[in-house]
Design a protein around this motif. Structure first.
Motif, PDB file in Angstrom:
ATOM      1  N   VAL A  27       0.838  -1.205   0.000  1.00  0.00           N
ATOM      2  CA  VAL A  27       0.000   0.000   0.000  1.00  0.00           C
ATOM      3  C   VAL A  27       0.873   1.256   0.000  1.00  0.00           C
ATOM      4  O   VAL A  27       0.616   2.208  -0.741  1.00  0.00           O
ATOM      5  CB  VAL A  27      -0.961  -0.011   1.211  1.00  0.00           C
ATOM      6  CG1 VAL A  27      -1.637   1.332   1.386  1.00  0.00           C
ATOM      7  CG2 VAL A  27      -1.997  -1.110   1.053  1.00  0.00           C
ATOM      8  N   LEU A  28       1.925   1.259   0.810  1.00  0.00           N
ATOM      9  CA  LEU A  28       2.823   2.416   0.844  1.00  0.00           C
ATOM     10  C   LEU A  28       3.545   2.598  -0.487  1.00  0.00           C
ATOM     11  O   LEU A  28       3.706   3.720  -0.968  1.00  0.00           O
ATOM     12  CB  LEU A  28       3.837   2.267   1.974  1.00  0.00           C
ATOM     13  CG  LEU A  28       3.298   2.486   3.378  1.00  0.00           C
ATOM     14  CD1 LEU A  28       4.363   2.125   4.414  1.00  0.00           C
ATOM     15  CD2 LEU A  28       2.833   3.906   3.560  1.00  0.00           C
ATOM     16  N   GLU A  29       3.983   1.509  -1.086  1.00  0.00           N
ATOM     17  CA  GLU A  29       4.656   1.600  -2.375  1.00  0.00           C
ATOM     18  C   GLU A  29       3.721   2.124  -3.454  1.00  0.00           C
ATOM     19  O   GLU A  29       4.107   2.963  -4.274  1.00  0.00           O
ATOM     20  CB  GLU A  29       5.182   0.218  -2.768  1.00  0.00           C
ATOM     21  CG  GLU A  29       6.022   0.221  -4.018  1.00  0.00           C
ATOM     22  CD  GLU A  29       6.573  -1.157  -4.305  1.00  0.00           C
ATOM     23  OE1 GLU A  29       6.277  -1.683  -5.394  1.00  0.00           O
ATOM     24  OE2 GLU A  29       7.291  -1.691  -3.440  1.00  0.00           O
ATOM     25  N   GLU A  30       2.492   1.676  -3.444  1.00  0.00           N
ATOM     26  CA  GLU A  30       1.506   2.166  -4.411  1.00  0.00           C
ATOM     27  C   GLU A  30       1.220   3.643  -4.201  1.00  0.00           C
ATOM     28  O   GLU A  30       1.090   4.411  -5.153  1.00  0.00           O
ATOM     29  CB  GLU A  30       0.213   1.364  -4.275  1.00  0.00           C
ATOM     30  CG  GLU A  30      -0.885   1.788  -5.207  1.00  0.00           C
ATOM     31  CD  GLU A  30      -2.165   1.001  -4.948  1.00  0.00           C
ATOM     32  OE1 GLU A  30      -3.240   1.600  -5.154  1.00  0.00           O
ATOM     33  OE2 GLU A  30      -2.091  -0.159  -4.545  1.00  0.00           O
ATOM     34  N   HIS A  31       1.149   4.045  -2.930  1.00  0.00           N
ATOM     35  CA  HIS A  31       0.862   5.445  -2.612  1.00  0.00           C
ATOM     36  C   HIS A  31       1.979   6.364  -3.091  1.00  0.00           C
ATOM     37  O   HIS A  31       1.725   7.422  -3.666  1.00  0.00           O
ATOM     38  CB  HIS A  31       0.652   5.581  -1.110  1.00  0.00           C
ATOM     39  CG  HIS A  31       0.389   6.981  -0.660  1.00  0.00           C
ATOM     40  ND1 HIS A  31      -0.771   7.655  -0.941  1.00  0.00           N
ATOM     41  CD2 HIS A  31       1.148   7.849   0.048  1.00  0.00           C
ATOM     42  CE1 HIS A  31      -0.718   8.870  -0.432  1.00  0.00           C
ATOM     43  NE2 HIS A  31       0.439   9.012   0.171  1.00  0.00           N
ATOM     44  N   PHE A  32       3.229   5.980  -2.855  1.00  0.00           N
ATOM     45  CA  PHE A  32       4.348   6.847  -3.210  1.00  0.00           C
ATOM     46  C   PHE A  32       4.820   6.663  -4.643  1.00  0.00           C
ATOM     47  O   PHE A  32       5.621   7.446  -5.135  1.00  0.00           O
ATOM     48  CB  PHE A  32       5.509   6.652  -2.234  1.00  0.00           C
ATOM     49  CG  PHE A  32       5.232   7.256  -0.895  1.00  0.00           C
ATOM     50  CD1 PHE A  32       5.109   8.624  -0.751  1.00  0.00           C
ATOM     51  CD2 PHE A  32       5.078   6.457   0.222  1.00  0.00           C
ATOM     52  CE1 PHE A  32       4.845   9.192   0.482  1.00  0.00           C
ATOM     53  CE2 PHE A  32       4.816   7.011   1.460  1.00  0.00           C
ATOM     54  CZ  PHE A  32       4.697   8.380   1.591  1.00  0.00           C
ATOM     55  N   ALA A  33       4.351   5.638  -5.330  1.00  0.00           N
ATOM     56  CA  ALA A  33       4.730   5.444  -6.731  1.00  0.00           C
ATOM     57  C   ALA A  33       4.046   6.475  -7.622  1.00  0.00           C
ATOM     58  O   ALA A  33       4.589   6.897  -8.640  1.00  0.00           O
ATOM     59  CB  ALA A  33       4.371   4.031  -7.186  1.00  0.00           C
ATOM     60  N   ASN A  34       2.876   6.900  -7.236  1.00  0.00           N
ATOM     61  CA  ASN A  34       2.147   7.902  -8.003  1.00  0.00           C
ATOM     62  C   ASN A  34       2.711   9.275  -7.657  1.00  0.00           C
ATOM     63  O   ASN A  34       2.641   9.708  -6.516  1.00  0.00           O
ATOM     64  CB  ASN A  34       0.653   7.833  -7.681  1.00  0.00           C
ATOM     65  CG  ASN A  34      -0.154   8.741  -8.560  1.00  0.00           C
ATOM     66  OD1 ASN A  34       0.349   9.347  -9.484  1.00  0.00           O
ATOM     67  ND2 ASN A  34      -1.428   8.838  -8.259  1.00  0.00           N
ATOM     68  N   ASP A  35       3.268   9.945  -8.646  1.00  0.00           N
ATOM     69  CA  ASP A  35       3.913  11.233  -8.404  1.00  0.00           C
ATOM     70  C   ASP A  35       2.910  12.372  -8.306  1.00  0.00           C
ATOM     71  O   ASP A  35       3.197  13.424  -7.770  1.00  0.00           O
ATOM     72  CB  ASP A  35       4.923  11.504  -9.523  1.00  0.00           C
ATOM     73  CG  ASP A  35       5.909  12.590  -9.157  1.00  0.00           C
ATOM     74  OD1 ASP A  35       6.217  12.723  -7.964  1.00  0.00           O
ATOM     75  OD2 ASP A  35       6.364  13.297 -10.060  1.00  0.00           O
ATOM     76  N   LYS A  36       1.727  12.177  -8.817  1.00  0.00           N
ATOM     77  CA  LYS A  36       0.724  13.233  -8.804  1.00  0.00           C
ATOM     78  C   LYS A  36      -0.060  13.200  -7.493  1.00  0.00           C
ATOM     79  O   LYS A  36      -0.407  12.148  -6.990  1.00  0.00           O
ATOM     80  CB  LYS A  36      -0.230  13.063  -9.975  1.00  0.00           C
ATOM     81  CG  LYS A  36       0.445  13.235 -11.318  1.00  0.00           C
ATOM     82  CD  LYS A  36      -0.555  13.137 -12.406  1.00  0.00           C
ATOM     83  CE  LYS A  36      -0.923  14.554 -12.730  1.00  0.00           C
ATOM     84  NZ  LYS A  36      -1.788  14.697 -13.862  1.00  0.00           N
ATOM     85  N   ILE A  37      -0.334  14.365  -6.973  1.00  0.00           N
ATOM     86  CA  ILE A  37      -1.105  14.478  -5.742  1.00  0.00           C
ATOM     87  C   ILE A  37      -2.554  14.816  -6.067  1.00  0.00           C
ATOM     88  O   ILE A  37      -3.473  14.236  -5.499  1.00  0.00           O
ATOM     89  CB  ILE A  37      -0.501  15.568  -4.825  1.00  0.00           C
ATOM     90  CG1 ILE A  37       0.908  15.170  -4.411  1.00  0.00           C
ATOM     91  CG2 ILE A  37      -1.375  15.800  -3.617  1.00  0.00           C
ATOM     92  CD1 ILE A  37       1.636  16.232  -3.636  1.00  0.00           C
ATOM     93  N   PHE A  38      -2.762  15.735  -7.004  1.00  0.00           N
ATOM     94  CA  PHE A  38      -4.093  16.229  -7.332  1.00  0.00           C
ATOM     95  C   PHE A  38      -4.571  15.643  -8.651  1.00  0.00           C
ATOM     96  O   PHE A  38      -3.787  15.178  -9.467  1.00  0.00           O
ATOM     97  CB  PHE A  38      -4.078  17.760  -7.442  1.00  0.00           C
ATOM     98  CG  PHE A  38      -3.588  18.454  -6.204  1.00  0.00           C
ATOM     99  CD1 PHE A  38      -4.380  18.512  -5.074  1.00  0.00           C
ATOM    100  CD2 PHE A  38      -2.342  19.047  -6.172  1.00  0.00           C
ATOM    101  CE1 PHE A  38      -3.938  19.146  -3.938  1.00  0.00           C
ATOM    102  CE2 PHE A  38      -1.889  19.684  -5.050  1.00  0.00           C
ATOM    103  CZ  PHE A  38      -2.686  19.735  -3.919  1.00  0.00           C
ATOM    104  N   GLY A  39      -5.875  15.739  -8.868  1.00  0.00           N
ATOM    105  CA  GLY A  39      -6.444  15.373 -10.149  1.00  0.00           C
ATOM    106  C   GLY A  39      -6.129  16.453 -11.178  1.00  0.00           C
ATOM    107  O   GLY A  39      -5.653  17.550 -10.845  1.00  0.00           O
TER     108      GLY A  39
END
Length: 139
Positions: A27-39
């Motif tokens: 879950v942490l890896e998936e969360h930090f793999a995405n570089d975008k924060i906003f839509g």
């Protein structure tokens, strides 16, 4: 299932988690793999607002500086402080706000260590210059 036990003042606490450490790491890896924060819609609004602020900050502060420097009647030590503050705002608008926008939009700094230190130095130097000038001329 991992469990965690500890004792405080003779009272024992036992925590049992309903997920494994591997699941937590996934879950942490998936969360930090995405570089975008906003839509994309929110990102567009933020970039537009920042662009408007940067352009207005640059134009309005240049306008105030040019008016004070063009009129010899209003050149005073107080207006020199205003010019100093305007130059400070121009530096922030040109050198700091675009990089702050990148940090807000993306999760990580991807422009390298040198530029990270340079932008931080410019922001700190800008604040120091304003404080030093304000303290020297307030006496």
């Amino acid at each position: 299932m991992p469990s965690f036990m500890f004792s405080v003042n003779g009272t024992e606490f036992n925590f049992t988690f309903n997920f494994s450490f591997a699941q937590a790491l996934d879950v942490l890896e998936e969360h930090f793999a995405n570089d975008k924060i906003f839509g994309s819609h929110t990102e567009t609004i933020i970039v537009t607002c920042y662009a408007i602020l940067m352009v207005l900050g640059l134009c309005c502060n240049l306008l105030v500086c040019s008016v004070i420097l063009a009129n010899t009647k209003i050149r005073s030590s107080r207006n020199l402080l205003v010019i100093n503050l305007n130059i400070s705002d121009i530096i922030l608008s040109v050198f700091c706000m675009p990089f702050t926008l990148l940090v807000i939009i993306r999760r990580s700094w991807f422009l390298g260590a040198f530029l990270c230190k340079l932008v931080s130095f410019c922001a700190g130097l800008d604040h120091l210059r304003v404080c030093r000038h304000g303290l020297c001329h307030s006496c």
